[in-house]
Motif scaffolding. Structure first.
Motif, short mmCIF file in Angstrom:
data_model
loop_
_atom_site.label_atom_id
_atom_site.label_comp_id
_atom_site.label_asym_id
_atom_site.label_seq_id
_atom_site.Cartn_x
_atom_site.Cartn_y
_atom_site.Cartn_z
N LYS A 18 -26.45 40.56 -26.72
CA LYS A 18 -27.62 39.81 -27.20
C LYS A 18 -27.69 38.51 -26.41
N ARG A 19 -28.90 38.10 -26.07
CA ARG A 19 -29.08 36.86 -25.33
C ARG A 19 -28.81 35.67 -26.26
N SER A 43 -35.13 45.15 -29.29
CA SER A 43 -35.53 45.50 -27.93
C SER A 43 -35.26 44.36 -26.95
N ASP A 44 -34.87 43.18 -27.44
CA ASP A 44 -34.49 42.08 -26.55
C ASP A 44 -33.00 42.09 -26.23
N TRP A 45 -32.27 43.07 -26.74
CA TRP A 45 -30.85 43.26 -26.44
C TRP A 45 -30.71 44.16 -25.22
N ARG A 46 -29.48 44.35 -24.77
CA ARG A 46 -29.20 45.33 -23.72
C ARG A 46 -27.97 46.12 -24.13
N ALA A 103 -31.69 48.58 -20.35
CA ALA A 103 -32.63 47.83 -21.17
C ALA A 103 -33.01 48.71 -22.35
#
Length: 119
Positions: A22-23, A82-85, A96
């Motif tokens: 996670k960012r 969906s903002d994770w990788r 992605a």
């Protein structure tokens, strides 16, 4: 190849070890904040190959590989966004996360992930 129905997934299909990043805002020691990925957790996953494609990015042909991924439903996996990788721990390939279906059923969370695209 189509996604496996969730009722046909079993513990024996969880052959891959994946980590979810996670960012997060990280201080660089100079008073600046940088958005870097940090690992949130890792777990076992079942991959279902969904095919691939090619895209032209910056005048280069770039291969993309799409996977359907099943992970066990848990407190951690239900919070994937969906903002994770996702990273394959063994190979180091980064994916992605395109789609998260946390309500596949009570046992599994289904993800559609893509390599070769920015996370």
């Amino acid at each position: 190849m189509q996604a496996m129905p969730s009722n046909s997934i079993s513990a024996g299909d969880l052959k891959h070890r994946v980590a979810f990043d996670k960012r997060a805002q990280v201080h660089d020691g100079f008073g600046n904040k940088q958005a870097a990925f940090q690992e949130e957790f890792s777990c076992r996953a079942a991959f279902s190959h969904r095919g691939g494609s090619e895209a032209v990015m910056a005048a280069r042909l770039e291969g993309r590989h799409v996977l359907g991924v099943y992970v066990r439903s848990s407190e951690n996996t239900r919070h994937i966004g969906s903002d994770w990788r996702m990273r394959d721990v063994r190979t180091g390939v980064v994916y992605a996360i395109d789609v998260v279906d946390a309500v596949t059923d009570r046992q599994w969370v289904y993800l559609t992930v893509e390599s070769g695209s920015p996370a």
